[in-house]
Motif scaffolding. Structure first.
Motif, PDB file in Angstrom:
ATOM      1  N   ALA A 140      55.825  30.723  51.289  1.00  0.00           N
ATOM      2  CA  ALA A 140      55.323  31.090  52.609  1.00  0.00           C
ATOM      3  C   ALA A 140      55.251  29.884  53.515  1.00  0.00           C
ATOM      4  N   ILE A 142      52.821  28.149  55.612  1.00  0.00           N
ATOM      5  CA  ILE A 142      51.355  28.142  55.656  1.00  0.00           C
ATOM      6  C   ILE A 142      50.891  27.285  56.822  1.00  0.00           C
ATOM      7  N   SER A 171      61.757  14.761  58.084  1.00  0.00           N
ATOM      8  CA  SER A 171      62.037  15.205  56.733  1.00  0.00           C
ATOM      9  C   SER A 171      60.780  15.830  56.098  1.00  0.00           C
ATOM     10  N   GLY A 172      60.970  16.954  55.426  1.00  0.00           N
ATOM     11  CA  GLY A 172      59.851  17.577  54.712  1.00  0.00           C
ATOM     12  C   GLY A 172      58.926  18.418  55.577  1.00  0.00           C
ATOM     13  N   THR A 173      59.338  18.745  56.805  1.00  0.00           N
ATOM     14  CA  THR A 173      58.447  19.517  57.681  1.00  0.00           C
ATOM     15  C   THR A 173      58.658  21.025  57.542  1.00  0.00           C
ATOM     16  N   GLY A 174      59.684  21.432  56.811  1.00  0.00           N
ATOM     17  CA  GLY A 174      59.836  22.870  56.567  1.00  0.00           C
ATOM     18  C   GLY A 174      61.030  23.508  57.262  1.00  0.00           C
ATOM     19  N   LYS A 175      62.025  22.718  57.633  1.00  0.00           N
ATOM     20  CA  LYS A 175      63.168  23.288  58.366  1.00  0.00           C
ATOM     21  C   LYS A 175      63.917  24.315  57.532  1.00  0.00           C
ATOM     22  N   GLU A 176      64.100  23.993  56.262  1.00  0.00           N
ATOM     23  CA  GLU A 176      64.845  24.930  55.423  1.00  0.00           C
ATOM     24  C   GLU A 176      64.064  26.242  55.250  1.00  0.00           C
ATOM     25  N   LEU A 177      62.770  26.108  55.098  1.00  0.00           N
ATOM     26  CA  LEU A 177      61.936  27.296  54.936  1.00  0.00           C
ATOM     27  C   LEU A 177      61.995  28.162  56.205  1.00  0.00           C
ATOM     28  N   ASN A 282      67.128  16.176  60.735  1.00  0.00           N
ATOM     29  CA  ASN A 282      65.959  15.326  60.981  1.00  0.00           C
ATOM     30  C   ASN A 282      66.391  14.069  61.730  1.00  0.00           C
ATOM     31  N   ILE A 358      55.252  17.844  54.360  1.00  0.00           N
ATOM     32  CA  ILE A 358      54.788  18.849  53.408  1.00  0.00           C
ATOM     33  C   ILE A 358      55.453  18.681  52.047  1.00  0.00           C
ATOM     34  N   ARG A 359      56.673  18.189  52.044  1.00  0.00           N
ATOM     35  CA  ARG A 359      57.319  17.982  50.747  1.00  0.00           C
ATOM     36  C   ARG A 359      56.504  16.995  49.920  1.00  0.00           C
TER      37      ARG A 359
HETATM   38  N1  LIG Z   1      54.542  25.444  56.533  1.00  0.00           N
HETATM   39  C1  LIG Z   1      54.780  25.344  55.243  1.00  0.00           C
HETATM   40  N2  LIG Z   1      54.017  25.993  54.357  1.00  0.00           N
HETATM   41  C2  LIG Z   1      54.226  25.889  53.037  1.00  0.00           C
HETATM   42  N3  LIG Z   1      55.173  25.151  52.487  1.00  0.00           N
HETATM   43  C3  LIG Z   1      55.973  24.466  53.297  1.00  0.00           C
HETATM   44  C4  LIG Z   1      55.829  24.525  54.709  1.00  0.00           C
HETATM   45  N4  LIG Z   1      56.770  23.756  55.259  1.00  0.00           N
HETATM   46  C5  LIG Z   1      57.458  23.209  54.234  1.00  0.00           C
HETATM   47  N5  LIG Z   1      57.003  23.641  53.052  1.00  0.00           N
HETATM   48  C6  LIG Z   1      57.495  23.230  51.725  1.00  0.00           C
HETATM   49  O1  LIG Z   1      57.731  21.831  51.805  1.00  0.00           O
HETATM   50  C7  LIG Z   1      58.938  21.461  51.154  1.00  0.00           C
HETATM   51  C8  LIG Z   1      59.883  20.817  52.160  1.00  0.00           C
HETATM   52  O2  LIG Z   1      60.290  21.770  53.113  1.00  0.00           O
HETATM   53  P1  LIG Z   1      61.814  21.858  53.618  1.00  0.00           P
HETATM   54  O3  LIG Z   1      62.759  21.608  52.503  1.00  0.00           O
HETATM   55  O4  LIG Z   1      61.954  23.129  54.356  1.00  0.00           O
HETATM   56  O5  LIG Z   1      61.826  20.599  54.598  1.00  0.00           O
HETATM   57  P2  LIG Z   1      62.967  20.068  55.582  1.00  0.00           P
HETATM   58  O6  LIG Z   1      62.382  20.021  56.930  1.00  0.00           O
HETATM   59  O7  LIG Z   1      64.189  20.878  55.389  1.00  0.00           O
HETATM   60  O8  LIG Z   1      63.164  18.575  55.081  1.00  0.00           O
HETATM   61  P3  LIG Z   1      64.492  17.632  55.083  1.00  0.00           P
HETATM   62  O9  LIG Z   1      64.755  17.213  56.492  1.00  0.00           O
HETATM   63  O10 LIG Z   1      64.101  16.479  54.221  1.00  0.00           O
HETATM   64  O11 LIG Z   1      65.584  18.451  54.502  1.00  0.00           O
HETATM   65  C9  LIG Z   1      59.484  22.739  50.555  1.00  0.00           C
HETATM   66  O12 LIG Z   1      59.044  22.817  49.218  1.00  0.00           O
HETATM   67  C10 LIG Z   1      58.861  23.836  51.377  1.00  0.00           C
HETATM   68  O13 LIG Z   1      58.724  24.995  50.614  1.00  0.00           O
END
Ligand SMILES: Nc1ncnc2c1ncn2[C@@H]1O[C@H](COP(=O)(O)OP(=O)(O)OP(=O)(O)O)[C@@H](O)[C@H]1O
Ligand SMILES: [Mg+2]
Length: 477
Positions: A140, A142, A171-177, A282, A358-359
């Protein structure tokens, strides 16, 4: 790890394939012909199908077409022998995930299987939005801070359109999610979603991975290959790390966005494709523009709909909810029934600045859970992971120096003909034994820490003849 259905009329192949996959920790189902496979998929769909193309009765291609219509998001890998390759390629054009050539090269098939399972998991597993952490079962987004509310609103607005979306943020802010949430709330949610990571694929391969090629397009192109964009026809393609995409390929993406067609490498005619593009980066795209690494026309075309993801430092109020969510999620995965964290441990999380966003928070909680061995997470479990006492821990530089010395001395006195292998073995044994030590001998958790499957870890324990001592930790009170 997943449930894999093997479809082949050759019982010997089914059996040896099943054994191989079971050793890797997968559950295996088998079917000896297309109709049986379809029945199986109708009853309880597996997570992946590996199917022979030439079978008596219904052909593999017919079976695939029916299966794909039934479950468009079920990844299917086609097995083919020389001579039936054309049909297998035809299947990839219709949406099969990939094909593998007999005789098999085991590491190659295992890699494809893992990719296909991951692709299927990403398509299937739902990403919930804006829910209280205790009600969430799977993954989710969150956080109910103001910046996250803006993100939810943006997702709600653009998801049901076919607009190209650019996701930006550290990086790690949740873009993929967010990309997955966009897909799941789109009108294409029942169609495929394919992820292409523009940095993970070497530059020379990226173009053919995306667009495919014709037979003879270059030396080594002995067969036609269908690219991922064409395979995702009707669905969504997520171009991750687009800021790192080579300049020459950027032009082709622009053309895809403008003309809705692609050309395979070495192909003469444009092929119309209907895909929605979601891209993420990123990188500082404006700087990349200035430095001539990113095309201006593509930049303006992409930025029309941009969603910016906040850093965790910009929404520290969300940290407790995120911590609860990860605690519950990882405890469930590790089979721990009573997760918890002392208020002091939580305070450390709230006061840290989270450069990895968040990662980093997720990784920290996962490791703290491993170190706390199923008991309440204490401040020392957390600080052990986020750095903590710098003075006590050895710097990377010092550690590398020791390692160099150890190897040098070893090489000078080596009498072993297989010095390289024996060093690697000794080093691997140290890594495995440390992971076991840190987890109190819990193999499941040690495997998790190392990113290995449990059977692979067990094989290493056996190979290095490591003694595993299971310790019971008291909680210090
Ligand atoms: N808002 C959120 N709530 C819960 N979990 C989150 C949230 N945002 C990110 N995550 C979790 O944090 C981790 C990193 O997220 P994600 O891979 O989407 O980042 P990213 O922005 O694609 O990073 P990068 O630029 O390094 O690829 C994942 O495990 C994801 O499930
Ligand atoms: Mg990412």
């Amino acid at each position: 790890m997943g449930t894999i259905l093997i479809v082949d009329d050759d019982p010997q192949l089914r059996q040896s394939f099943a054994k191989l996959l079971q050793e890797e920790g997968h559950s295996v189902l088998t079917a000896s012909h297309g109709e049986a496979a379809l029945d199986q998929v109708r009853q309880t769909p597996p997570e992946l199908v590996i199917m022979d193309i030439r079978m008596p009765g219904m052909s593999g291609l017919e079976a695939f077409t029916a299966m794909h219509a039934l479950e468009p998001k079920l990844p299917v890998v086609i097995m083919t022998a020389f001579g039936t390759t054309e049909t297998a390629i035809e299947a990839t054009k219709l949406g099969a995930y990939d094909y593998i050539l007999k005789p098999f090269e085991i590491p190659h098939i295992l890699a494809i299987i893992n990719q296909a399972l991951e692709a299927g998991r990403i398509m299937r597993s739902k990403v919930e939005m804006n829910q209280p952490p205790e009600t969430v079962q799977g993954e989710a987004l969150i956080g109910c801070s103001r910046p996250m509310q803006e993100v939810y609103k943006a997702i709600g607005r653009v998801a049901p359109t076919d607009a190209t979306v650019l996701l930006r943020g550290e990086s790690g802010t949740g873009k993929e999610l967010v990309a997955r949430a966009l897909y799941q709330h789109s009108l294409r949610s029942h169609k495929p979603f394919l992820v292409i990571n523009c940095v993970a694929i070497p530059e020379t391969l990226l173009e053919s991975e995306l667009f495919g090629f014709e037979k003879g397009a270059f030396t080594g192109a002995i067969n036609r290959r269908v690219g991922k964009i064409e395979q995702a026809h009707g669905g969504t393609v997520f171009l991750d790390e687009i800021g790192d995409m080579p300049f020459s390929i950027q032009a082709k993406i622009l053309r895809l966005l403008q003309e809705k067609s692609i050309e395979r490498l070495g192909g003469r005619d444009p092929i119309p494709v209907d895909v929605r593009i979601v891209a993420a980066t990123n990188r500082d795209l404006e700087k990349a523009l200035e430095e001539g690494r990113f095309r201006e026309d593509l930049y303006y075309r992409l930025k029309v709909v941009t969603i910016w993801l906040p850093t965790l430092a910009e929404r520290t109020g969300d940290i407790p909810a995120l911590a609860d969510y990860f605690l519950a999620r990882f405890s469930r995965e590790m089979g721990l029934t009573n997760p918890g964290m002392t208020p002091e441990a939580k305070k450390i999380l709230e006061n840290y600045h989270w450069p990895g966003n968040i990662r980093e928070l997720a990784n920290t909680i996962q490791k703290a859970l491993i170190f706390s061995r199923g008991y309440l997470i204490r401040p020392e479990d957390v600080s052990q992971v986020i750095g903590g006492d710098d003075a006590r821990s050895m710097s990377d530089k010092d550690a590398m120096e020791c390692l160099h010395q150890w190897v040098r001395q070893g090489l000078l006195t080596a009498s072993d003909e297989n010095a390289f292998d024996s060093f690697m073995d000794r080093f691997a044994a140290v890594v495995v034994s440390e992971a076991l030590d840190l987890t109190g001998g819990n193999r499941t958790q040690a495997a998790k820490l190392l990113g290995l499957s449990r059977p692979t870890l067990q094989a290493k324990i056996d190979r290095y003849r490591l003694r595993v001592e299971t310790s019971v930790k008291t909680n210090g009170d």
